[in-house]
Design a protein around this motif. Sequence first.
Motif, PDB file in Angstrom:
ATOM      1  N   TRP A 169       0.852  -1.184   0.000  1.00 16.27           N
ATOM      2  CA  TRP A 169       0.000   0.000   0.000  1.00 16.27           C
ATOM      3  C   TRP A 169       0.893   1.241   0.000  1.00 16.27           C
ATOM      4  CZ3 TRP A 169      -1.444  -4.135   3.307  1.00 16.27           C
ATOM      5  CH2 TRP A 169      -2.690  -4.705   3.039  1.00 16.27           C
ATOM      6  N   TRP A 177       1.622  -2.912   4.641  1.00 14.98           N
ATOM      7  CA  TRP A 177       1.325  -1.522   4.969  1.00 14.98           C
ATOM      8  C   TRP A 177       2.565  -0.981   5.674  1.00 14.98           C
ATOM      9  CZ3 TRP A 177      -2.479   1.815   3.771  1.00 14.98           C
ATOM     10  CH2 TRP A 177      -2.476   3.043   4.449  1.00 14.98           C
ATOM     11  N   VAL A 178       3.371  -0.237   5.023  1.00 17.73           N
ATOM     12  CA  VAL A 178       3.216   0.469   3.757  1.00 17.73           C
ATOM     13  C   VAL A 178       4.492   0.232   2.957  1.00 17.73           C
ATOM     14  CG1 VAL A 178       1.665   2.280   4.573  1.00 17.73           C
ATOM     15  CG2 VAL A 178       4.139   2.592   4.851  1.00 17.73           C
TER      16      VAL A 178
END
Length: 291
Positions: free
Chosen positions: A23, A272-273
């Motif tokens: 992400w 993430w991330v």
Amino acid sequence: MRVLLLCVLLVQAVCASRTVLAWWPCMGKTDTELDEGVQWFANRTGAVTTASPTTHKLGSNSSLVEFDFAANATHTASSLFAELRSNGVRVLPIIYNDESSATTLLPKLRSLFAAPSRFVQELVSEAIAHDLDGWNLDFELGATEKVTAADGMALAKFVDLLGNELAAHGKTVSIDIGTWQQPLWNIPALNASSLGRALDMSTYGDKQGDPADFRRFVTSMGRMLDLFSCSKIGVGFCPACLNQSRPFTAAQLGARFGLIETLECVQEIDMWVNDCPDEWLPYLRKFVMDR
């Protein structure tokens, strides 16, 4: 020669089925920051195959709303997608609605579920126009919103519709999910739908480096295996949750990736991330290639 070529193509196809998604929170970023983010992915395509940038959200009246970058940025979501794709990065942008501190998301979702066709077609059109690999959904409700079982069934029907429409063009849909109780997630209906991946946030843990955290990781993995077809599971890691003074040791990383490797049907890791330590990259490359 034909047999050899067939074997090479088969190996490539199987390896390609394993993906690592990161992400990428990019709202409010400057052009320099966005270019640096693209380069981060471009330099790691053998270990991190897929970018999931936070470029869009569900707006009122079932509208697809593009997040703003920095006020002086010249980049758009379209140009960001083009740069990622030109560098060989798979792209599944997030429809990112983190409204967990409010009570505003459920009405938007109910409006969408009542008449999803226009929104679905807009997503499909965007995916085709920008050579996206699909879309990722992250709907984070407020704690006091009165979600019902009917909402969960409606979400599954929406995902199935979107997944089928995207699949007709060789694209996919994923959803960010957890194993905790949430009526919005009708797990049997989602599992039976055309959903490509269920990205598991419950394996993040909150005490990295604590042995109890690994027990939670194992427990959450077991729950996902009970709930979803194995090939639909995306195993979540949270580099952003790491206490930088206590990163995972090689043994702690090895235990987690070793467990994933025993489950040969698991085809995706999700992070993430996009700031995982370089020490993770050999494990991620091995996951992508050992297939």
